[in-house]
Structure formats: structure tokens, C-alpha cells
Design a protein around this motif. Structure first.
Motif, PDB file in Angstrom:
ATOM      1  N   SER A 130      17.931  52.283  37.158  1.00 25.11           N
ATOM      2  CA  SER A 130      18.563  51.883  38.620  1.00 25.11           C
ATOM      3  C   SER A 130      19.994  51.948  38.350  1.00 25.11           C
ATOM      4  CB  SER A 130      17.975  50.527  39.039  1.00 25.11           C
ATOM      5  OG  SER A 130      18.848  50.047  40.282  1.00 25.11           O
ATOM      6  N   ALA A 131      20.703  52.950  39.104  1.00 22.51           N
ATOM      7  CA  ALA A 131      22.015  53.224  39.115  1.00 22.51           C
ATOM      8  C   ALA A 131      22.596  53.525  40.535  1.00 22.51           C
ATOM      9  CB  ALA A 131      22.120  54.300  38.152  1.00 22.51           C
ATOM     10  N   ALA A 132      23.616  53.063  40.745  1.00 22.45           N
ATOM     11  CA  ALA A 132      24.173  53.345  42.205  1.00 22.45           C
ATOM     12  C   ALA A 132      25.652  53.302  41.977  1.00 22.45           C
ATOM     13  CB  ALA A 132      23.614  52.076  43.147  1.00 22.45           C
ATOM     14  N   GLY A 133      26.348  54.030  43.070  1.00 24.19           N
ATOM     15  CA  GLY A 133      28.014  54.011  43.080  1.00 24.19           C
ATOM     16  C   GLY A 133      28.172  52.754  43.600  1.00 24.19           C
ATOM     17  N   LEU A 134      29.810  52.172  43.527  1.00 21.94           N
ATOM     18  CA  LEU A 134      30.125  51.087  44.154  1.00 21.94           C
ATOM     19  C   LEU A 134      31.366  51.486  45.234  1.00 21.94           C
ATOM     20  CD1 LEU A 134      30.129  48.405  41.476  1.00 21.94           C
ATOM     21  CD2 LEU A 134      28.379  48.757  43.104  1.00 21.94           C
ATOM     22  N   ASN A 135      31.174  50.548  46.157  1.00 19.82           N
ATOM     23  CA  ASN A 135      32.291  50.814  47.182  1.00 19.82           C
ATOM     24  C   ASN A 135      33.851  50.072  46.564  1.00 19.82           C
ATOM     25  OD1 ASN A 135      33.195  51.438  49.776  1.00 19.82           O
ATOM     26  ND2 ASN A 135      33.197  49.278  50.592  1.00 19.82           N
ATOM     27  N   PHE A 136      34.031  50.413  45.523  1.00 28.20           N
ATOM     28  CA  PHE A 136      35.365  50.250  45.039  1.00 28.20           C
ATOM     29  C   PHE A 136      36.207  50.997  45.354  1.00 28.20           C
ATOM     30  CE2 PHE A 136      38.447  49.178  41.879  1.00 28.20           C
ATOM     31  CZ  PHE A 136      38.367  47.739  41.580  1.00 28.20           C
ATOM     32  N   PRO A 137      37.571  50.499  46.056  1.00 29.19           N
ATOM     33  CA  PRO A 137      38.473  51.243  46.469  1.00 29.19           C
ATOM     34  C   PRO A 137      39.112  52.376  45.193  1.00 29.19           C
ATOM     35  CG  PRO A 137      39.265  49.113  46.702  1.00 29.19           C
ATOM     36  CD  PRO A 137      37.950  49.075  46.163  1.00 29.19           C
ATOM     37  N   GLN A 166      37.455  40.267  35.196  1.00 26.40           N
ATOM     38  CA  GLN A 166      39.069  40.285  35.031  1.00 26.40           C
ATOM     39  C   GLN A 166      39.439  41.853  34.823  1.00 26.40           C
ATOM     40  OE1 GLN A 166      41.115  37.963  35.123  1.00 26.40           O
ATOM     41  NE2 GLN A 166      42.850  39.676  34.663  1.00 26.40           N
ATOM     42  N   GLY A 167      38.621  42.711  34.074  1.00 26.61           N
ATOM     43  CA  GLY A 167      38.873  43.979  34.249  1.00 26.61           C
ATOM     44  C   GLY A 167      38.903  44.635  35.592  1.00 26.61           C
ATOM     45  N   LEU A 168      37.836  44.165  36.493  1.00 29.85           N
ATOM     46  CA  LEU A 168      37.730  44.855  37.955  1.00 29.85           C
ATOM     47  C   LEU A 168      39.191  44.297  38.495  1.00 29.85           C
ATOM     48  CD1 LEU A 168      33.915  43.936  38.549  1.00 29.85           C
ATOM     49  CD2 LEU A 168      35.180  46.221  38.441  1.00 29.85           C
ATOM     50  N   ARG A 169      39.321  42.905  38.448  1.00 27.13           N
ATOM     51  CA  ARG A 169      40.543  42.674  38.925  1.00 27.13           C
ATOM     52  C   ARG A 169      41.757  43.422  38.640  1.00 27.13           C
ATOM     53  NH1 ARG A 169      39.184  36.819  37.732  1.00 27.13           N
ATOM     54  NH2 ARG A 169      38.121  36.146  39.675  1.00 27.13           N
ATOM     55  N   GLU A 170      41.809  43.622  37.377  1.00 26.41           N
ATOM     56  CA  GLU A 170      43.315  44.649  36.948  1.00 26.41           C
ATOM     57  C   GLU A 170      43.031  45.812  37.557  1.00 26.41           C
ATOM     58  OE1 GLU A 170      42.794  44.094  32.579  1.00 26.41           O
ATOM     59  OE2 GLU A 170      43.511  42.155  32.655  1.00 26.41           O
ATOM     60  N   LEU A 171      42.101  46.529  37.580  1.00 29.90           N
ATOM     61  CA  LEU A 171      41.790  47.844  37.965  1.00 29.90           C
ATOM     62  C   LEU A 171      42.332  47.781  39.500  1.00 29.90           C
ATOM     63  CD1 LEU A 171      40.844  50.959  37.820  1.00 29.90           C
ATOM     64  CD2 LEU A 171      38.441  50.193  37.937  1.00 29.90           C
ATOM     65  N   LEU A 172      41.623  46.958  40.271  1.00 27.63           N
ATOM     66  CA  LEU A 172      41.694  46.959  41.894  1.00 27.63           C
ATOM     67  C   LEU A 172      43.491  46.889  41.840  1.00 27.63           C
ATOM     68  CD1 LEU A 172      40.889  46.745  44.822  1.00 27.63           C
ATOM     69  CD2 LEU A 172      40.988  44.376  44.262  1.00 27.63           C
ATOM     70  N   LYS A 173      44.137  46.167  41.282  1.00 28.16           N
ATOM     71  CA  LYS A 173      45.498  46.010  41.459  1.00 28.16           C
ATOM     72  C   LYS A 173      46.329  47.296  41.058  1.00 28.16           C
ATOM     73  CE  LYS A 173      45.705  40.945  40.839  1.00 28.16           C
ATOM     74  NZ  LYS A 173      45.862  40.660  42.325  1.00 28.16           N
ATOM     75  N   VAL A 174      45.932  47.928  39.956  1.00 31.48           N
ATOM     76  CA  VAL A 174      46.398  49.242  39.403  1.00 31.48           C
ATOM     77  C   VAL A 174      46.176  50.522  40.750  1.00 31.48           C
ATOM     78  CG1 VAL A 174      46.312  51.452  37.950  1.00 31.48           C
ATOM     79  CG2 VAL A 174      46.050  49.028  36.975  1.00 31.48           C
ATOM     80  N   VAL A 175      45.061  50.351  41.189  1.00 33.14           N
ATOM     81  CA  VAL A 175      44.847  51.574  42.346  1.00 33.14           C
ATOM     82  C   VAL A 175      45.098  51.037  43.716  1.00 33.14           C
ATOM     83  CG1 VAL A 175      42.774  52.288  40.897  1.00 33.14           C
ATOM     84  CG2 VAL A 175      42.296  50.519  42.939  1.00 33.14           C
ATOM     85  N   ARG A 176      45.353  49.812  44.120  1.00 34.74           N
ATOM     86  CA  ARG A 176      45.951  49.201  45.392  1.00 34.74           C
ATOM     87  C   ARG A 176      47.028  48.335  45.333  1.00 34.74           C
ATOM     88  NH1 ARG A 176      42.067  49.868  49.938  1.00 34.74           N
ATOM     89  NH2 ARG A 176      41.651  52.075  49.521  1.00 34.74           N
ATOM     90  N   GLU A 180      46.228  42.928  46.042  1.00 31.38           N
ATOM     91  CA  GLU A 180      44.985  43.162  46.454  1.00 31.38           C
ATOM     92  C   GLU A 180      44.027  42.187  45.524  1.00 31.38           C
ATOM     93  OE1 GLU A 180      43.199  45.122  48.663  1.00 31.38           O
ATOM     94  OE2 GLU A 180      45.183  45.398  49.578  1.00 31.38           O
ATOM     95  N   GLU A 181      43.292  41.693  46.227  1.00 30.43           N
ATOM     96  CA  GLU A 181      42.271  40.668  45.520  1.00 30.43           C
ATOM     97  C   GLU A 181      41.019  41.082  45.488  1.00 30.43           C
ATOM     98  OE1 GLU A 181      43.086  37.999  43.558  1.00 30.43           O
ATOM     99  OE2 GLU A 181      45.442  38.355  44.224  1.00 30.43           O
ATOM    100  N   LEU A 182      39.975  40.782  44.202  1.00 30.52           N
ATOM    101  CA  LEU A 182      38.654  41.016  44.625  1.00 30.52           C
ATOM    102  C   LEU A 182      37.801  40.441  45.444  1.00 30.52           C
ATOM    103  CD1 LEU A 182      37.456  43.309  42.546  1.00 30.52           C
ATOM    104  CD2 LEU A 182      36.594  41.497  41.087  1.00 30.52           C
ATOM    105  N   ASP A 183      36.971  40.977  46.278  1.00 29.01           N
ATOM    106  CA  ASP A 183      35.853  40.289  47.022  1.00 29.01           C
ATOM    107  C   ASP A 183      34.686  40.931  47.241  1.00 29.01           C
ATOM    108  OD1 ASP A 183      36.035  42.114  49.265  1.00 29.01           O
ATOM    109  OD2 ASP A 183      37.733  41.627  49.898  1.00 29.01           O
TER     110      ASP A 183
END
Length: 282
Positions: A130-137, A166-176, A180-183
Motif C-alpha cells: 500500500s503506497a500513496a502520495g501525500l498532499n504535502f505542499p 520533526q523532520g516533516l515540520r522542518e521540511l514544511l518550513k523550508v518549502v513554505r 508554517e505549521e504542520l496540520d
């Protein structure tokens, strides 16, 4: 029938499938062939099968079965795609159009997060995982899920690394940006159509940045074929046709936008534009 027309017909056929029946890698190859209409797609299909077989062999050697943990799936994908086939994100020439063309990604072994992600999706799904893409900006990510509901998120662009909160939070702040905060929206999965639209949107954006409006319009046409109900695509097509001086086609696109849009300020504004264009045509 010319190669480009055959490609468009094949894409329309795929677009008519139920979403779960869409082979994202095959569709991505068709999208890639718009820029290379004479290319032999079988070469790239054979490569995809080689990827799938290599992942299957690695999984078998490691004793993985259908109940494998997602961390083990991620490790196998990383070993095969990164260590063996040398797929990595193109950080040096990120905006190169080749990075959004799956044929060129396969040839060069580098690409964008979404184009690399399509290879991960194909290789994982070929095993029944089971593999899917995510709606990560701004940065395409993959979620792997085991039969018992365990999940892991991986980053195809950065060597298939696994990402915790934590890695997702850091990546989000890099790209956005730092604010930006993770939700929960960032964990939502996307459909196969949305993956392909996201891939093609990169082509459209790069072509507009290079002021290649006709090429951007062609890319947008593929997006319309994949998701014809998306009103915003028709409005954008109308604007591009106006830039190219294609007033009749602009009217047709804007009218398609109007027919797909509920009553409101945006619809009224475009209706006024259509009236003005019709006066210019007559």
C-alpha cells in the motif's frame, strides 16, 4: 494518426478509468512523450519492470512477505532505487524541465520529488504494498502502510529517507516559510489523477517562467484531460489563449469555466470578459 495525436487519445482513455485503475507510471510516460513523440516507450516500460523485479528480489532475499512492516518496505525501496539504480533528487538544476519528464528522469536517474515519487509508487505497488502520495505542499512525499495499519512517510527526493514529525515540520518550513505549521491536511493522501496533475503542473509552471505560453498551454491541456471538472484549468487556459491572441479559443475556455463554476463574483467577472471578447470577435 500522428504520434502526438495517438498520445492524446491514449491519455484521454486513461483519464476515463476509475482512479484506482490508473497506472501512474504508464500515464507519466505518456505525458513525457508529448515532448518526445517519436520515442519508443517500451524501453522505459522495460526499465520500470526491471525496477519492480529488483524490489521483488530484494524483498524475497530479506524474507519480506505481504505482512511486511512499512519500515522494511521503505528500506527495500531505498536500497534498490537509490543504492542500486542511483535515483536521487536533482538539487543542482531543480528547475530543469527534464526533471518533470519521466523518460528523461529514467535516463538521467534524477528528477523532482513527484517524478521520483511515481517510480517509488510503481515499485511499491508492483509488490502489492500500500503506497500513496501525500498532499504535502511544495514537496511530494510517499506514505507506505502495512496491512495492520502501521505507516511510514518517505522522501523520494532525498534518497528515500524516512521522515518523522520533526523532520516533516522542518521540511514544511523550508518549502513554505518559518511561519508554517504542520496540520492534518499535510497527511492526506492524493489520488492518482492528482499525482499526474501535480507532475504536469511543474511542466506548465516551468514553461510559463520561460515565457513559452504555447508549451504551457499544451501542458495545461493534459491537466484538463486528466481532470476536466476542475474549473480553474479552463479559466487559466482562457487567459493563455488571450495572451496568444486566440480569442475564439479563449471564449470557449472561459465558457467552459463558467459552466463548471457556481454563481458568484468570479463567474460574473469571467462572464463580462466573455462579452468583451465576443464584441472584439464581431
Amino acid at each position: 494518426m500522428p504520434p502526438a495525436e495517438r498520445t492524446k487519445a491514449a491519455l484521454r482513455e486513461i483519464a476515463a478509468f476509475p482512479d484506482e485503475a490508473i497506472d501512474v507510471a504508464e500515464a507519466a510516460l505518456l505525458l513525457a512523450s508529448f515532448d518526445h513523440p517519436a520515442a519508443d516507450l517500451q524501453i522505459y516500460r522495460d526499465h520500470l519492470q526491471s525496477l519492480a523485479k529488483a524490489v521483488a528480489a530484494a524483498a524475497d532475499t530479506s524474507g519480506l512477505d505481504a505482512d511486511a512492516a512499512p519500515e522494511d518496505m521503505a528500506d527495500i525501496l531505498r536500497r534498490v532505487l537509490v543504492d542500486d539504480f542511483r535515483y536521487l533528487g536533482d538539487e543542482e538544476t531543480y528547475t530543469d524541465l527534464d526533471n518533470a519528464n519521466l523518460m528523461r528522469v529514467i535516463e538521467r536517474r534524477k528528477g523532482l520529488p513527484v517524478s521520483l515519487g511515481i517510480l517509488y509508487l510503481f515499485a511499491a505497488r508492483a509488490q502489492g504494498w500500500s503506497a500513496a502520495g501525500l498532499n504535502f505542499p511544495g514537496h511530494f512525499l510517499i506514505r507506505l502502510e502495512s496491512r495492520d495499519g502501521q505507516r511510514v512517510i518517505i522522501d523520494p527526493f532525498h534518497g528515500g529517507r524516512s521522515l518523522e514529525i520533526q523532520g516533516l515540520r522542518e521540511l514544511l518550513k523550508v518549502v513554505r516559510g518559518a511561519g508554517e505549521e504542520l496540520d492534518s491536511r499535510h497527511y492526506q493522501t492524493v489520488t492518482n489523477r492528482e499525482v499526474l496533475v501535480r507532475l504536469q503542473n511543474n511542466v506548465k509552471t516551468r514553461r510559463l517562467e520561460q515565457n513559452e505560453v504555447a508549451g504551457a498551454l499544451e501542458a495545461l491541456g493534459a491537466m484538463q484531460a486528466l481532470d476536466p471538472a476542475n474549473a480553474s484549468f479552463w479559466r487559466e487556459a482562457g487567459v493563455m489563449h488571450m495572451r496568444l491572441g486566440h480569442l475564439k479559443h479563449a471564449v470557449e475556455s472561459f465558457e467552459a469555466f463558467i459552466s463548471r463554476t457556481p454563481e458568484g463574483p468570479d463567474r460574473r467577472k469571467i462572464s463580462d470578459v466573455v462579452k468583451e471578447l465576443r464584441e472584439r470577435l464581431h
